[in-house]
Design a protein around this motif. Structure first.
Motif, PDB file in Angstrom:
ATOM      1  N   LYS A   1      -1.168  17.024   9.051  1.00  0.00           N
ATOM      2  CA  LYS A   1      -1.194  15.615   9.450  1.00  0.00           C
ATOM      3  C   LYS A   1      -0.094  14.807   8.776  1.00  0.00           C
ATOM      4  CE  LYS A   1      -6.214  15.714  10.114  1.00  0.00           C
ATOM      5  NZ  LYS A   1      -7.528  15.165   9.662  1.00  0.00           N
ATOM      6  N   SER A   2       0.729  15.493   8.001  1.00  0.00           N
ATOM      7  CA  SER A   2       1.817  14.826   7.279  1.00  0.00           C
ATOM      8  C   SER A   2       3.147  15.063   7.975  1.00  0.00           C
ATOM      9  CB  SER A   2       1.878  15.374   5.848  1.00  0.00           C
ATOM     10  OG  SER A   2       3.087  15.017   5.215  1.00  0.00           O
ATOM     11  N   ALA A   3       4.018  14.084   7.952  1.00  0.00           N
ATOM     12  CA  ALA A   3       5.338  14.218   8.574  1.00  0.00           C
ATOM     13  C   ALA A   3       6.249  15.142   7.787  1.00  0.00           C
ATOM     14  CB  ALA A   3       5.993  12.845   8.713  1.00  0.00           C
ATOM     15  N   PHE A   4       5.971  15.302   6.495  1.00  0.00           N
ATOM     16  CA  PHE A   4       6.890  15.999   5.596  1.00  0.00           C
ATOM     17  C   PHE A   4       7.241  17.422   6.041  1.00  0.00           C
ATOM     18  CE2 PHE A   4       7.476  18.058   1.227  1.00  0.00           C
ATOM     19  CZ  PHE A   4       8.833  17.775   1.200  1.00  0.00           C
ATOM     20  N   PRO A   5       6.268  18.311   6.282  1.00  0.00           N
ATOM     21  CA  PRO A   5       6.659  19.690   6.643  1.00  0.00           C
ATOM     22  C   PRO A   5       7.435  19.765   7.965  1.00  0.00           C
ATOM     23  CG  PRO A   5       4.295  19.376   6.924  1.00  0.00           C
ATOM     24  CD  PRO A   5       4.796  18.179   6.201  1.00  0.00           C
TER      25      PRO A   5
ATOM     26  N   LYS B   1       0.098  -2.771  -0.575  1.00  0.00           N
ATOM     27  CA  LYS B   1      -0.281  -4.045   0.043  1.00  0.00           C
ATOM     28  C   LYS B   1      -0.812  -3.863   1.471  1.00  0.00           C
ATOM     29  CE  LYS B   1       3.112  -6.689  -2.614  1.00  0.00           C
ATOM     30  NZ  LYS B   1       4.282  -7.596  -2.535  1.00  0.00           N
ATOM     31  N   GLY B   2      -0.915  -2.603   1.888  1.00  0.00           N
ATOM     32  CA  GLY B   2      -1.434  -2.346   3.229  1.00  0.00           C
ATOM     33  C   GLY B   2      -0.385  -2.421   4.315  1.00  0.00           C
ATOM     34  N   LYS B   3       0.872  -2.528   3.918  1.00  0.00           N
ATOM     35  CA  LYS B   3       1.937  -2.609   4.895  1.00  0.00           C
ATOM     36  C   LYS B   3       2.343  -1.213   5.366  1.00  0.00           C
ATOM     37  CE  LYS B   3       6.445  -4.757   5.695  1.00  0.00           C
ATOM     38  NZ  LYS B   3       7.547  -5.541   5.078  1.00  0.00           N
ATOM     39  N   VAL B   4       2.477  -1.063   6.696  1.00  0.00           N
ATOM     40  CA  VAL B   4       2.839   0.238   7.273  1.00  0.00           C
ATOM     41  C   VAL B   4       4.364   0.375   7.293  1.00  0.00           C
ATOM     42  CG1 VAL B   4       2.716   1.717   9.301  1.00  0.00           C
ATOM     43  CG2 VAL B   4       0.756   0.293   8.670  1.00  0.00           C
ATOM     44  N   LYS B   5       4.836   1.468   6.732  1.00  0.00           N
ATOM     45  CA  LYS B   5       6.274   1.739   6.705  1.00  0.00           C
ATOM     46  C   LYS B   5       6.544   3.160   7.207  1.00  0.00           C
ATOM     47  CE  LYS B   5       7.302  -1.268   2.746  1.00  0.00           C
ATOM     48  NZ  LYS B   5       7.917  -1.319   1.398  1.00  0.00           N
ATOM     49  N   THR B   6       7.799   3.464   7.385  1.00  0.00           N
ATOM     50  CA  THR B   6       8.198   4.830   7.736  1.00  0.00           C
ATOM     51  C   THR B   6       9.132   5.365   6.659  1.00  0.00           C
ATOM     52  OG1 THR B   6      10.094   4.072   9.032  1.00  0.00           O
ATOM     53  CG2 THR B   6       8.014   4.379  10.200  1.00  0.00           C
ATOM     54  N   LYS B   7       9.119   6.682   6.498  1.00  0.00           N
ATOM     55  CA  LYS B   7       9.948   7.301   5.466  1.00  0.00           C
ATOM     56  C   LYS B   7      11.103   8.122   6.057  1.00  0.00           C
ATOM     57  CE  LYS B   7       9.603  10.098   1.258  1.00  0.00           C
ATOM     58  NZ  LYS B   7       8.686  10.813   0.340  1.00  0.00           N
ATOM     59  N   TYR B   8      10.821   8.782   7.160  1.00  0.00           N
ATOM     60  CA  TYR B   8      11.805   9.722   7.702  1.00  0.00           C
ATOM     61  C   TYR B   8      12.371   9.309   9.058  1.00  0.00           C
ATOM     62  CZ  TYR B   8       9.242  12.645   4.349  1.00  0.00           C
ATOM     63  OH  TYR B   8       8.628  13.134   3.229  1.00  0.00           O
ATOM     64  N   SER B   9      11.793   8.295   9.672  1.00  0.00           N
ATOM     65  CA  SER B   9      12.125   7.994  11.062  1.00  0.00           C
ATOM     66  C   SER B   9      13.607   7.746  11.298  1.00  0.00           C
ATOM     67  CB  SER B   9      11.317   6.791  11.548  1.00  0.00           C
ATOM     68  OG  SER B   9       9.945   7.109  11.605  1.00  0.00           O
ATOM     69  N   LYS B  10      14.250   7.042  10.397  1.00  0.00           N
ATOM     70  CA  LYS B  10      15.668   6.734  10.569  1.00  0.00           C
ATOM     71  C   LYS B  10      16.498   8.018  10.626  1.00  0.00           C
ATOM     72  CE  LYS B  10      19.407   3.886   8.680  1.00  0.00           C
ATOM     73  NZ  LYS B  10      19.789   2.937   7.610  1.00  0.00           N
ATOM     74  N   ASP B  11      16.215   8.936   9.686  1.00  0.00           N
ATOM     75  CA  ASP B  11      16.943  10.212   9.669  1.00  0.00           C
ATOM     76  C   ASP B  11      16.597  11.070  10.887  1.00  0.00           C
ATOM     77  OD1 ASP B  11      18.302   9.685   7.340  1.00  0.00           O
ATOM     78  OD2 ASP B  11      16.852  10.680   6.041  1.00  0.00           O
ATOM     79  N   ILE B  12      15.347  11.009  11.306  1.00  0.00           N
ATOM     80  CA  ILE B  12      14.918  11.793  12.461  1.00  0.00           C
ATOM     81  C   ILE B  12      15.693  11.362  13.702  1.00  0.00           C
ATOM     82  CG2 ILE B  12      13.011  12.186  14.072  1.00  0.00           C
ATOM     83  CD1 ILE B  12      11.132  12.060  11.620  1.00  0.00           C
ATOM     84  N   ILE B  13      15.725  10.068  13.961  1.00  0.00           N
ATOM     85  CA  ILE B  13      16.403   9.554  15.154  1.00  0.00           C
ATOM     86  C   ILE B  13      17.898   9.851  15.102  1.00  0.00           C
ATOM     87  CG2 ILE B  13      17.036   7.418  16.346  1.00  0.00           C
ATOM     88  CD1 ILE B  13      14.197   6.390  15.454  1.00  0.00           C
TER      89      ILE B  13
ATOM     90  N   ASP C   1       5.033   9.887  11.058  1.00  0.00           N
ATOM     91  CA  ASP C   1       5.751   9.216   9.967  1.00  0.00           C
ATOM     92  C   ASP C   1       5.274   7.785   9.751  1.00  0.00           C
ATOM     93  OD1 ASP C   1       7.593   8.895   7.924  1.00  0.00           O
ATOM     94  OD2 ASP C   1       9.169   8.207   9.284  1.00  0.00           O
ATOM     95  N   THR C   2       4.135   7.619   9.124  1.00  0.00           N
ATOM     96  CA  THR C   2       3.621   6.302   8.746  1.00  0.00           C
ATOM     97  C   THR C   2       3.129   6.350   7.304  1.00  0.00           C
ATOM     98  OG1 THR C   2       1.438   6.868   9.625  1.00  0.00           O
ATOM     99  CG2 THR C   2       2.926   5.669  11.081  1.00  0.00           C
ATOM    100  N   ILE C   3       3.525   5.369   6.541  1.00  0.00           N
ATOM    101  CA  ILE C   3       3.107   5.264   5.145  1.00  0.00           C
ATOM    102  C   ILE C   3       2.547   3.864   4.927  1.00  0.00           C
ATOM    103  CG2 ILE C   3       3.875   5.313   2.726  1.00  0.00           C
ATOM    104  CD1 ILE C   3       6.192   7.101   3.656  1.00  0.00           C
ATOM    105  N   VAL C   4       1.393   3.797   4.336  1.00  0.00           N
ATOM    106  CA  VAL C   4       0.778   2.503   4.026  1.00  0.00           C
ATOM    107  C   VAL C   4       0.942   2.246   2.531  1.00  0.00           C
ATOM    108  CG1 VAL C   4      -1.325   1.128   4.104  1.00  0.00           C
ATOM    109  CG2 VAL C   4      -0.905   2.859   5.869  1.00  0.00           C
TER     110      VAL C   4
ATOM    111  N   TYR D   1       9.879  19.905  16.124  1.00  0.00           N
ATOM    112  CA  TYR D   1       9.427  19.547  14.778  1.00  0.00           C
ATOM    113  C   TYR D   1       9.694  18.077  14.472  1.00  0.00           C
ATOM    114  CZ  TYR D   1       8.926  24.553  13.618  1.00  0.00           C
ATOM    115  OH  TYR D   1       8.544  25.860  13.572  1.00  0.00           O
ATOM    116  N   LEU D   2      10.894  17.611  14.816  1.00  0.00           N
ATOM    117  CA  LEU D   2      11.254  16.226  14.473  1.00  0.00           C
ATOM    118  C   LEU D   2      10.478  15.218  15.315  1.00  0.00           C
ATOM    119  CD1 LEU D   2      15.095  16.359  13.751  1.00  0.00           C
ATOM    120  CD2 LEU D   2      13.187  16.328  12.144  1.00  0.00           C
TER     121      LEU D   2
END
Length: 415
Positions: free
Chosen positions: A56-60, A114-126, A108-111, A100-101
């Motif tokens: 369920k994680s974007a990392f692998p 403060k409860g704010k949803v961010k992305t970690k890998y999306s920029k590199d993926i695109i 790729d969602t990280i909370v 995979y990407l």
């Protein structure tokens, strides 16, 4: 006891997830130092895709996809330097990296705290997905060269699917011009043709045609694929592509009008078929094949007493224009033989002496005429002369021509 057991399960689960995260990081470290090991390392990564937590994680998925593209890039550099590379592994790396990407992008969602949803890998993926869009074709060509036609088909399919992938949305790569994409579709059709998957073949060729491919090749391959369908359905499919090809290639290839006429005959549209062939003859009066097609059309007419005579006339015109038209001679011989048989049958009530004289003076000359046509057919096309030989055997038997009968039977037996 129950609390202890439950705690134990949680600890095991936690350790399993931790172990899988460690595995992913280890694979990442290994690939950073030795990208050529990607095919082996991606196998090592498989447990992380099935573990309930890491799946369920974007990392692998990000690691698998990013380094799949890096591996492809690295191997291309090595190939350019004259080193041996595994093109099949490269092709599948591109196909799998995309999957995979896209999966990583979905996860790729990280909370934050403060409860704010961010992305970690999306920029590199695109960035990676767009930078490697053109490599789908390169991968397909590599896989084609390795005779991995399934892989080649899939790579070209991604070239069509990626620009409209709903997961990518506005970030999807832009599709290349139709002049390029219709070639991809045609090549994809050839891959499916080699796989003998006729549905996929025609789907790809249809797309190529829709994108502007009007080459003779695409129509001929489509007709060739359609030929493999059952008799009940292939005729209209072949006619469909023949109608597309006819305006541009009809004068150089008479087969197209033949496919269309076959479909009309199959649908009993005799008048429409006759009109079409006559129009074609008016535009190209020295085309022997058109007279042959018209002869076949007349020959297939039912309940028309003039049909055989009309067919004979057209076959005679055919061989007069083209003295090497084997099928024209075959039909002439067959119809002439049939004419003699009918005349002989009609004379069956004659007195014996009169009948024998009639056979000698009237029927036998017609049989010899038929034999001449069939001998010419076999001379011109011995590889496809079984029909001519079968009729010749019957004719020489009826003529009591033992020498020629023996000769034909020896040919039939392969002596």
């Amino acid at each position: 006891m129950k609390k202890t057991a439950l705690l134990g399960i949680c600890l095991v689960a936690g350790l399993t997830a931790s172990a899988q995260n460690s595995l992913v990081k280890e694979v990442e470290r290994n690939l950073k130092s030795k990208i050529g090991d990607y095919p082996a390392q991606i196998k090592n990564l498989q447990p992380a895709f099935s573990n309930e937590e890491t799946a369920k994680s974007a990392f692998p998925y990000f690691i698998a996809g990013k380094y799949g593209y890096d591996y492809f890039d690295n191997q291309q550099v090595m190939e350019a330097a004259g080193q041996k590379v595994d093109k099949k592994a490269m092709g599948h790396a591109i196909i799998n990296a995309y999957g995979y990407l896209v999966k990583a992008l979905q996860l790729d969602t990280i909370v934050d705290a403060k409860g704010k949803v961010k992305t970690k890998y999306s920029k590199d993926i695109i960035k990676n997905l767009n930078a490697h869009y053109n490599d789908f074709n390169t991968a397909a060509v590599y896989l084609w060269g390795e005779q991995d036609y399934n892989g080649a088909y899939d790579a070209w399919q991604l070239a069509f699917e990626a620009p409209s992938d709903p997961v990518l949305g506005a970030n999807a790569p832009k599709m290349l011009p139709d002049t390029i994409m219709n070639v991809y579709a045609f090549n994809q059709g050839l891959a499916a043709f080699n796989l003998q998957d006729w549905d996929k073949t025609l789907k790809a060729f249809d797309r190529s045609i829709e994108l502007g491919n009007d080459s003779k090749q695409v129509f001929d391959y489509a007709i060739g694929a359609a030929y493999n369908y059952p008799d009940s359905v292939r005729t209209p499919i072949m006619a469909k592509y023949a109608k597309m090809a006819l305006p541009k290639y009809g004068k150089e290839d008479n087969a197209y009008i033949g496919y269309i006429i076959n479909d009309m005959l199959h649908s009993a549209k005799y008048d429409e078929a006759e009109s079409m062939v006559k129009d074609a003859i008016a535009n190209d009066p020295e085309n022997a094949q058109l007279y042959y097609v018209l002869g076949v059309l007349y020959e297939n007419k039912e309940n028309d007493p003039q049909a055989e005579a009309q067919a004979l006339e057209q076959f005679e015109k055919c061989v007069k224009i083209d003295s090497k038209h084997a099928n024209g001679y075959l039909q002439l011989g067959y119809l002439t033989f049939r004419k003699a048989e009918k005349m002989s049958s009609d004379a069956g009530s004659m007195p014996t002496a009169e009948y024998n004289k009639y056979m000698e003076n009237t029927i036998f000359p017609i049989l010899r005429e038929a034999a001449g046509y069939l001998e010419k057919c076999y001379e011109l096309d011995p590889e496809n002369g079984s029909g001519a030989l079968a009729n010749l055997r019957n004719i020489y038997y009826n003529l009591n021509d033992a020498e020629n009968l023996e000769r034909i039977e020896k040919i039939q037996k392969g002596y």
